[in-house]
Design a protein around this motif. Sequence first.
Motif, PDB file in Angstrom:
ATOM      1  N   GLY A   9     -35.580 -68.359 -22.650  1.00  0.00           N
ATOM      2  CA  GLY A   9     -35.222 -69.563 -23.398  1.00  0.00           C
ATOM      3  C   GLY A   9     -36.255 -69.928 -24.443  1.00  0.00           C
ATOM      4  O   GLY A   9     -35.924 -70.138 -25.615  1.00  0.00           O
ATOM      5  N   ARG A  44     -38.517 -68.177 -25.778  1.00  0.00           N
ATOM      6  CA  ARG A  44     -38.679 -67.119 -26.789  1.00  0.00           C
ATOM      7  C   ARG A  44     -37.813 -67.380 -28.027  1.00  0.00           C
ATOM      8  O   ARG A  44     -38.146 -66.971 -29.133  1.00  0.00           O
ATOM      9  N   GLN A  45     -36.709 -68.092 -27.836  1.00  0.00           N
ATOM     10  CA  GLN A  45     -35.819 -68.379 -28.966  1.00  0.00           C
ATOM     11  C   GLN A  45     -36.405 -69.404 -29.925  1.00  0.00           C
ATOM     12  O   GLN A  45     -35.995 -69.466 -31.085  1.00  0.00           O
ATOM     13  N   VAL A  46     -37.347 -70.227 -29.443  1.00  0.00           N
ATOM     14  CA  VAL A  46     -37.937 -71.246 -30.314  1.00  0.00           C
ATOM     15  C   VAL A  46     -39.426 -71.014 -30.552  1.00  0.00           C
ATOM     16  O   VAL A  46     -40.033 -71.699 -31.361  1.00  0.00           O
ATOM     17  N   ARG A  80     -41.936 -61.564 -25.130  1.00  0.00           N
ATOM     18  CA  ARG A  80     -41.189 -60.296 -25.033  1.00  0.00           C
ATOM     19  C   ARG A  80     -41.921 -59.303 -24.124  1.00  0.00           C
ATOM     20  O   ARG A  80     -41.307 -58.620 -23.306  1.00  0.00           O
ATOM     21  N   ILE A 108     -30.558 -74.648 -27.098  1.00  0.00           N
ATOM     22  CA  ILE A 108     -30.437 -73.250 -26.646  1.00  0.00           C
ATOM     23  C   ILE A 108     -29.155 -73.062 -25.846  1.00  0.00           C
ATOM     24  O   ILE A 108     -28.434 -72.073 -26.022  1.00  0.00           O
ATOM     25  N   LEU A 134     -26.245 -72.924 -28.189  1.00  0.00           N
ATOM     26  CA  LEU A 134     -26.200 -71.638 -28.876  1.00  0.00           C
ATOM     27  C   LEU A 134     -25.596 -70.567 -27.982  1.00  0.00           C
ATOM     28  O   LEU A 134     -24.761 -69.765 -28.424  1.00  0.00           O
ATOM     29  N   ARG A 135     -26.024 -70.539 -26.736  1.00  0.00           N
ATOM     30  CA  ARG A 135     -25.507 -69.527 -25.806  1.00  0.00           C
ATOM     31  C   ARG A 135     -24.046 -69.754 -25.484  1.00  0.00           C
ATOM     32  O   ARG A 135     -23.298 -68.802 -25.285  1.00  0.00           O
TER      33      ARG A 135
END
Length: 144
Positions: free
Chosen positions: A36, A38-40, A47, A138, A141-142
Amino acid sequence: MRQVRGLAQQARAAPGVREVHSLRKALRRCRTLAGGIRQVDPAPGWREMLRAIRKVFRALGGLRDTHVLIEWLERLAPPAEPVARALLYQLNAREVDQGARVRQALLEFDPVQWEAWIGELAPRAARHPPGDPVYEHIAMLRLH
């Protein structure tokens, strides 16, 4: 993330039912958090951490599945049943093999690198406390 460190040490010493299950739960929480955030947050550590988690998680998954099958077999089948004994024998052999795989995966799991990620990524994760609107974003978006 700190919980993973201790649980990994316990599972490395003896990958029993409780240790494997607890470590998988802790890794799953870290994986969800990293996926989660990682998207922001563009930090490459997220990663890298996900890759490290994936390797251990896969090894633990096979052993956990075998543990569950053994538990169910012991609950459902009479111990004197020849088919149940043969199946239990095969599951115990699989458990030994998968236990060796887990130990190998945990030996490859780098606690020094994990500590570095704790130092680097935990403060970054703290920027987005529970209830932060970024998680709602998030999720939307998902969903879409």
